[in-house]
Design a protein around this motif. Sequence first.
Motif, PDB file in Angstrom:
ATOM      1  N   GLU A  77     -11.352  -6.929   1.930  1.00  0.00           N
ATOM      2  CA  GLU A  77     -10.488  -6.100   2.917  1.00  0.00           C
ATOM      3  C   GLU A  77     -11.316  -4.860   3.355  1.00  0.00           C
ATOM      4  O   GLU A  77     -12.020  -4.317   2.315  1.00  0.00           O
ATOM      5  N   MET A  78     -11.066  -4.587   4.441  1.00  0.00           N
ATOM      6  CA  MET A  78     -11.717  -3.475   5.264  1.00  0.00           C
ATOM      7  C   MET A  78     -11.219  -2.021   4.605  1.00  0.00           C
ATOM      8  O   MET A  78     -10.095  -1.974   3.888  1.00  0.00           O
ATOM      9  N   GLY A  79     -12.256  -0.972   4.635  1.00  0.00           N
ATOM     10  CA  GLY A  79     -11.666   0.215   4.132  1.00  0.00           C
ATOM     11  C   GLY A  79     -11.113   0.970   5.086  1.00  0.00           C
ATOM     12  O   GLY A  79     -10.876   0.752   6.181  1.00  0.00           O
ATOM     13  N   ALA A  80     -10.755   2.398   4.710  1.00  0.00           N
ATOM     14  CA  ALA A  80     -10.406   3.562   5.618  1.00  0.00           C
ATOM     15  C   ALA A  80      -8.981   3.328   6.090  1.00  0.00           C
ATOM     16  O   ALA A  80      -8.664   3.478   7.185  1.00  0.00           O
ATOM     17  N   GLY A  81      -8.224   2.401   5.320  1.00  0.00           N
ATOM     18  CA  GLY A  81      -6.852   1.790   5.716  1.00  0.00           C
ATOM     19  C   GLY A  81      -6.718   1.075   6.977  1.00  0.00           C
ATOM     20  O   GLY A  81      -6.021   1.250   7.805  1.00  0.00           O
ATOM     21  N   ALA A  82      -7.832   0.445   7.175  1.00  0.00           N
ATOM     22  CA  ALA A  82      -8.209  -0.538   8.506  1.00  0.00           C
ATOM     23  C   ALA A  82      -6.721  -1.492   8.489  1.00  0.00           C
ATOM     24  O   ALA A  82      -6.360  -2.045   9.540  1.00  0.00           O
ATOM     25  N   GLY A  83      -6.443  -2.123   7.142  1.00  0.00           N
ATOM     26  CA  GLY A  83      -5.516  -3.207   7.041  1.00  0.00           C
ATOM     27  C   GLY A  83      -5.951  -4.383   7.841  1.00  0.00           C
ATOM     28  O   GLY A  83      -5.224  -5.311   8.497  1.00  0.00           O
ATOM     29  N   ARG A  84      -7.265  -4.711   7.693  1.00  0.00           N
ATOM     30  CA  ARG A  84      -7.734  -5.936   8.168  1.00  0.00           C
ATOM     31  C   ARG A  84      -8.651  -6.463   7.129  1.00  0.00           C
ATOM     32  O   ARG A  84      -9.191  -6.003   6.311  1.00  0.00           O
ATOM     33  N   VAL A  85      -9.056  -7.933   7.417  1.00  0.00           N
ATOM     34  CA  VAL A  85      -9.977  -8.403   6.515  1.00  0.00           C
ATOM     35  C   VAL A  85     -10.971  -9.223   7.358  1.00  0.00           C
ATOM     36  O   VAL A  85     -11.057  -9.615   8.481  1.00  0.00           O
ATOM     37  N   CYS A  86     -12.295  -9.089   6.913  1.00  0.00           N
ATOM     38  CA  CYS A  86     -13.447  -9.348   7.290  1.00  0.00           C
ATOM     39  C   CYS A  86     -14.313  -9.967   6.256  1.00  0.00           C
ATOM     40  O   CYS A  86     -14.004 -10.281   5.196  1.00  0.00           O
ATOM     41  N   SER A  87     -15.584  -9.977   6.468  1.00  0.00           N
ATOM     42  CA  SER A  87     -16.550 -10.613   5.556  1.00  0.00           C
ATOM     43  C   SER A  87     -17.987  -9.502   5.546  1.00  0.00           C
ATOM     44  O   SER A  87     -18.200  -9.008   6.732  1.00  0.00           O
ATOM     45  N   PHE A  88     -18.648  -9.509   4.593  1.00  0.00           N
ATOM     46  CA  PHE A  88     -19.980  -8.774   4.864  1.00  0.00           C
ATOM     47  C   PHE A  88     -20.988  -9.501   5.615  1.00  0.00           C
ATOM     48  O   PHE A  88     -22.116  -8.981   5.634  1.00  0.00           O
ATOM     49  N   SER A  89     -20.892 -10.782   6.023  1.00  0.00           N
ATOM     50  CA  SER A  89     -21.768 -11.544   6.947  1.00  0.00           C
ATOM     51  C   SER A  89     -21.381 -11.055   8.430  1.00  0.00           C
ATOM     52  O   SER A  89     -22.137 -11.655   9.352  1.00  0.00           O
ATOM     53  N   HIS A  91     -19.658  -8.652  11.885  1.00  0.00           N
ATOM     54  CA  HIS A  91     -19.485  -7.420  12.521  1.00  0.00           C
ATOM     55  C   HIS A  91     -17.822  -7.351  12.708  1.00  0.00           C
ATOM     56  O   HIS A  91     -17.125  -8.219  12.406  1.00  0.00           O
ATOM     57  N   THR A  92     -17.308  -6.031  12.452  1.00  0.00           N
ATOM     58  CA  THR A  92     -15.879  -5.928  12.457  1.00  0.00           C
ATOM     59  C   THR A  92     -15.224  -6.420  13.300  1.00  0.00           C
ATOM     60  O   THR A  92     -13.926  -6.456  13.340  1.00  0.00           O
ATOM     61  N   SER A  93     -15.788  -6.884  14.346  1.00  0.00           N
ATOM     62  CA  SER A  93     -14.927  -7.484  15.730  1.00  0.00           C
ATOM     63  C   SER A  93     -14.359  -8.769  15.260  1.00  0.00           C
ATOM     64  O   SER A  93     -13.571  -9.307  15.909  1.00  0.00           O
ATOM     65  N   PHE A  94     -14.983  -9.513  14.171  1.00  0.00           N
ATOM     66  CA  PHE A  94     -14.306 -10.639  13.671  1.00  0.00           C
ATOM     67  C   PHE A  94     -13.270 -10.196  12.732  1.00  0.00           C
ATOM     68  O   PHE A  94     -12.347 -11.270  12.387  1.00  0.00           O
ATOM     69  N   ALA A  95     -12.899  -9.172  12.616  1.00  0.00           N
ATOM     70  CA  ALA A  95     -11.771  -8.666  11.240  1.00  0.00           C
ATOM     71  C   ALA A  95     -10.291  -9.398  12.120  1.00  0.00           C
ATOM     72  O   ALA A  95     -10.206  -8.904  13.038  1.00  0.00           O
ATOM     73  N   ARG A  96      -9.483  -9.519  11.167  1.00  0.00           N
ATOM     74  CA  ARG A  96      -8.166 -10.111  11.300  1.00  0.00           C
ATOM     75  C   ARG A  96      -7.286  -9.429  10.353  1.00  0.00           C
ATOM     76  O   ARG A  96      -7.464  -9.169   9.364  1.00  0.00           O
ATOM     77  N   PRO A  97      -5.897  -9.522  10.757  1.00  0.00           N
ATOM     78  CA  PRO A  97      -4.887  -8.962   9.821  1.00  0.00           C
ATOM     79  C   PRO A  97      -4.753  -9.610   8.458  1.00  0.00           C
ATOM     80  O   PRO A  97      -4.637  -9.047   7.388  1.00  0.00           O
ATOM     81  N   THR A  98      -5.272 -11.009   8.467  1.00  0.00           N
ATOM     82  CA  THR A  98      -4.886 -11.621   7.047  1.00  0.00           C
ATOM     83  C   THR A  98      -6.331 -12.559   6.878  1.00  0.00           C
ATOM     84  O   THR A  98      -7.014 -12.909   7.791  1.00  0.00           O
ATOM     85  N   ALA A  99      -6.418 -12.780   5.744  1.00  0.00           N
ATOM     86  CA  ALA A  99      -7.651 -13.684   5.204  1.00  0.00           C
ATOM     87  C   ALA A  99      -7.506 -14.968   5.930  1.00  0.00           C
ATOM     88  O   ALA A  99      -8.388 -15.742   6.245  1.00  0.00           O
ATOM     89  N   GLU A 100      -6.364 -15.600   5.949  1.00  0.00           N
ATOM     90  CA  GLU A 100      -6.181 -16.992   6.714  1.00  0.00           C
ATOM     91  C   GLU A 100      -6.626 -16.861   8.111  1.00  0.00           C
ATOM     92  O   GLU A 100      -7.341 -17.776   8.701  1.00  0.00           O
ATOM     93  N   GLU A 101      -6.102 -16.015   8.876  1.00  0.00           N
ATOM     94  CA  GLU A 101      -6.532 -15.516  10.133  1.00  0.00           C
ATOM     95  C   GLU A 101      -8.070 -15.367  10.479  1.00  0.00           C
ATOM     96  O   GLU A 101      -8.650 -16.024  11.224  1.00  0.00           O
ATOM     97  N   PHE A 102      -8.516 -14.568   9.456  1.00  0.00           N
ATOM     98  CA  PHE A 102     -10.115 -14.459   9.525  1.00  0.00           C
ATOM     99  C   PHE A 102     -10.795 -15.649   9.299  1.00  0.00           C
ATOM    100  O   PHE A 102     -11.769 -16.134  10.001  1.00  0.00           O
TER     101      PHE A 102
END
Length: 292
Positions: A77-89, A91-102
């Motif tokens: 889960e991204m910080g700063a209240g982003a409300g999006r899910v990504c991975s440490f591998s 860039h944040t352009s891959f972030a999505r609202p849910t883990a399933e979507e990501f």
Amino acid sequence: MKLFTEVGCEKLSTIARTDTVCVLGSCFADEMGARLSDAGFDVLRNPFGTLYNPASIAAAVARLDSAAPFTQEDCVEMGAGAGRVCSFSHHTSFARPTAEEFLANANARLKEDVARWHACTYVILTLGTAWVWRALERPGAPVVANCLKRPAGEFSHELLGVDACAGLLRGIIDAHPDKRFILTVSPIRHLGAGAHANTVSKSTLHLAVEQVIRHSGLDPESPRTSYFPAYEILLDELRDYRFYADDLVHPAPAAIQLVWERFLDACTDPADRPRILASLRASRSTHHRPIL
């Protein structure tokens, strides 16, 4: 009277328009990769997004080699209240609202990019920094490609040594005897920790690259690894702030264009130049928005 120091660039391996090229690394890699694509080359550009350090680049290559899908354990889960899910591998352009979507997006992209990676004949690695961030709450405290706006206390910050950087690069090159590599150090400065820290980092990368070039130079008639001096062209030849963007860190369009032209001279066949220029003109026409 000479008013600037011209940086020489010898002829490197020739990239043909029939070659598939993978570009991995910093935002400077994104710039060069985009221009190669516009010029008509088949380009796989930063399949996980922008990467800055050798460890993250090596991890990206290992993922492309293994084709291991991302799982729920990779989701963050991204910080700063982003409300999006990504991975440490990624860039944040891959972030999505849910883990399933990501995961659906990340794994669909991975499946597509793995095939292109294996088809690549040339790989351009652009190194941005030797400084890395480690996720302390993850097993083994792995190096992350992006901190995802998580609290700073969740990470440690360290400088990779010359041998560590060289070892990571050699590992990539030695594992892929079917590919040729062009290494470059990004001229974009990383000033978050200060100017001196940036200088130490860039020096580390230069020393590591030199070590790798010497290691791979066992066959002088057909070297698989070469160095393109993008860093030197911008910081030595174009040593003037008029060649920088408003942030005084990133290159201005004129500087990027000059480096691009020098890259074409060093890495492409002059016989291909008319077709390259035609592709660039067609690309500019496609991107142009008419004023109505």
